[in-house]
Design an enzyme around this catalytic site. Structure first.
Site, short mmCIF file in Angstrom:
data_model
loop_
_atom_site.label_atom_id
_atom_site.label_comp_id
_atom_site.label_asym_id
_atom_site.label_seq_id
_atom_site.Cartn_x
_atom_site.Cartn_y
_atom_site.Cartn_z
N ASP A 1 -11.32 -1.56 -9.39
CA ASP A 1 -11.82 -0.21 -9.64
C ASP A 1 -10.70 0.73 -9.96
O ASP A 1 -9.45 0.35 -9.83
CB ASP A 1 -12.62 0.17 -8.43
CG ASP A 1 -11.68 0.19 -7.24
OD1 ASP A 1 -10.58 0.39 -7.04
OD2 ASP A 1 -12.51 -0.12 -5.98
N LYS B 1 -15.37 -0.08 -11.50
CA LYS B 1 -16.32 -0.66 -10.71
C LYS B 1 -17.41 0.54 -9.99
O LYS B 1 -16.76 1.53 -9.65
CB LYS B 1 -15.73 -1.31 -9.55
CG LYS B 1 -16.44 -2.09 -8.44
CD LYS B 1 -15.87 -2.49 -7.05
CE LYS B 1 -15.57 -1.34 -6.08
NZ LYS B 1 -14.65 -1.98 -5.09
N ASP C 1 -6.11 -5.03 -5.35
CA ASP C 1 -6.70 -4.20 -4.41
C ASP C 1 -5.99 -3.62 -3.09
O ASP C 1 -5.16 -4.30 -2.72
CB ASP C 1 -8.15 -4.59 -4.26
CG ASP C 1 -9.20 -3.33 -4.17
OD1 ASP C 1 -8.98 -2.30 -4.16
OD2 ASP C 1 -10.42 -3.59 -4.27
N HIS D 1 -6.22 3.94 2.99
CA HIS D 1 -7.37 3.50 1.93
C HIS D 1 -7.42 5.02 1.48
O HIS D 1 -7.79 5.31 -0.01
CB HIS D 1 -8.53 3.03 2.47
CG HIS D 1 -9.53 3.32 1.28
ND1 HIS D 1 -10.00 2.20 0.43
CD2 HIS D 1 -10.69 4.18 1.20
CE1 HIS D 1 -10.80 2.45 -0.21
NE2 HIS D 1 -11.13 3.55 0.01
N ARG E 1 -12.24 4.49 4.78
CA ARG E 1 -13.27 4.42 3.76
C ARG E 1 -14.16 5.67 3.87
O ARG E 1 -15.16 6.04 2.78
CB ARG E 1 -14.03 3.09 3.47
CG ARG E 1 -13.11 2.32 2.74
CD ARG E 1 -13.45 0.65 2.55
NE ARG E 1 -13.46 0.15 3.73
CZ ARG E 1 -13.94 -1.11 4.11
NH1 ARG E 1 -14.44 -1.96 2.93
NH2 ARG E 1 -14.20 -1.67 5.36
N GLY F 1 -18.16 -7.58 26.52
CA GLY F 1 -17.56 -7.30 25.43
C GLY F 1 -16.29 -6.34 25.65
O GLY F 1 -15.72 -6.04 24.54
C1 R5P Z 1 -13.04 -0.10 -2.13
O1 R5P Z 1 -12.93 1.20 -2.52
C2 R5P Z 1 -11.70 -0.78 -1.46
O2 R5P Z 1 -10.55 -0.37 -2.24
C3 R5P Z 1 -12.14 -2.05 -1.80
O3 R5P Z 1 -12.22 -2.47 -3.40
C4 R5P Z 1 -13.40 -2.64 -1.12
O4 R5P Z 1 -13.37 -2.22 0.22
C5 R5P Z 1 -13.50 -4.09 -1.45
O5 R5P Z 1 -14.56 -4.74 -0.48
P1 R5P Z 1 -15.13 -5.92 -0.77
O6 R5P Z 1 -14.21 -7.04 -0.69
O7 R5P Z 1 -16.17 -5.95 -0.05
O8 R5P Z 1 -15.62 -5.64 -2.46
#
Ligand code: R5P
Length: 303
Positions: A179, A202, A230, A140, A106, A50
């Site tokens: 969210d 959310k 998002d 992010h 994140r 890998g």
């Molecule tokens: C979270 O805070 C991010 O902004 C996205 O909402 C999140 O990472 C999306 O992940 P998923 O598609 O797995 O819900």
């Protein structure tokens, strides 16, 4: 320097070389073409265990722009990014790292006791390569920006994504962010479209990863198009939850738009099954959802 406003080839860019990493070759070529500079393709072979073996067919000099996004997969491509920058640094006078999707952002705090703040470690590793500057798109975490010692330019795909939607014949659009976290960007997107905007609340169970939306009163969206926005779509669960809400408000079509289309496993199919009509993304990660090209936005930050 604003590349868009230049109608001649700046002498400066004669000394630039853009290197395309394994996951970002198309975007890297576009950036090189915008800068009107040399493009060098990195070559990669994968060992049976890998590990990646990366080769540059020529020795880069002058200012070198390494373009490598960090998905798929995050860990592998982070190592490839570090290796490319370190290699370029050996012979270049200056290295600019373009990491359109910057992974691990994140993990910017210890949410549960014992968790490692991996974004801090990633920032340190990238700083240690000696890159003069990092350019990314819609990072992010604003918190994680502070973890970088090296100058970090956080560009955004939002205005261009809104531009894409302006050309569509949307009916009385309602912009919804799944969210509160991205509501500011959603507001910017909505303002460009002259549309209304709401953010759902959310909540994620930090142990199980389960999502739910808290206290959202039902609106009447009958006959109206909805755009869910998002920064990224990973599993698709956040968008699916938001789409369910939009459907319960009797909306017309649902679009899902994001900067980074991670679209893990069968996320795309699951989004379609959840009555989302179309997924639109920028090209920070190569995918067939790429409708919005960020190469010019990135090129404008290279100087
Ligand atoms: C979270 O805070 C991010 O902004 C996205 O909402 C999140 O990472 C999306 O992940 P998923 O598609 O797995 O819900």
């Amino acid at each position: 320097m604003n590349v868009k406003t230049l109608n001649f080839r700046p002498i400066l860019y004669l000394l630039f070389t853009v290197i395309g990493g394994s996951q970002s070759k198309e975007l890297a070529r576009k950036i090189a073409s915008k800068l009107d500079c040399k493009y060098v393709d990195s070559q990669i072979t994968i060992f049976p265990d890998g590990e990646s073996k990366i080769t540059l067919p020529e020795t880069p000099t002058g200012t070198v722009v390494v373009v490598q996004t960090t998905y798929p997969h995050a860990d592998t491509n982070m190592i490839r990014t570090l290796a490319l920058i370190a290699k370029a640094k050996k012979t270049a006078s200056r290295v600019i790292a373009v990491i359109p999707y910057l992974c691990y952002m994140r993990q910017d705090m210890e949410f549960l006791s014992g968790e490692i703040v991996t974004s801090k470690m990633v920032a340190k590793l990238l700083g240690a390569t000696g890159a003069a500057k990092i350019i990314t798109v819609d990072i992010h975490s604003n918190l994680a920006v502070n973890y970088f010692d090296v100058p970090l330019v956080n560009t955004s795909a939002v205005p261009k994504m809104a531009g894409y939607f302006r050309k569509l014949d949307l009916k009385s659009p309602m912009i919804i962010s799944p969210d509160l976290f991205w509501s500011k960007k959603a507001k910017q997107f909505a303002e460009i479209l002259g549309a209304e905007q709401i953010a759902l609340n959310k909540q994620r169970d930090r142990k199980t990863g389960k999502l739910k939306i808290l206290h959202q009163k039902n609106l009447d969206l009958s006959g109206r198009d909805v755009v869910l926005i998002d920064d990224m779509i990973s599993t698709g669960n956040s968008m699916i939850l938001a789409a369910r809400y939009a459907k319960s408000c009797y909306c017309r079509r649902i679009f899902a738009v994001c900067t980074h289309p991670l679209l893990v496993d069968n996320a795309e199919k699951r989004l379609m099954d959840a009555d989302i009509d179309k997924i639109i993304s920028s090209n920070t990660i190569e995918n067939k959802t790429n409708q919005v090209d960020v190469s010019d936005i990135i090129a404008q930050s290279i100087e």
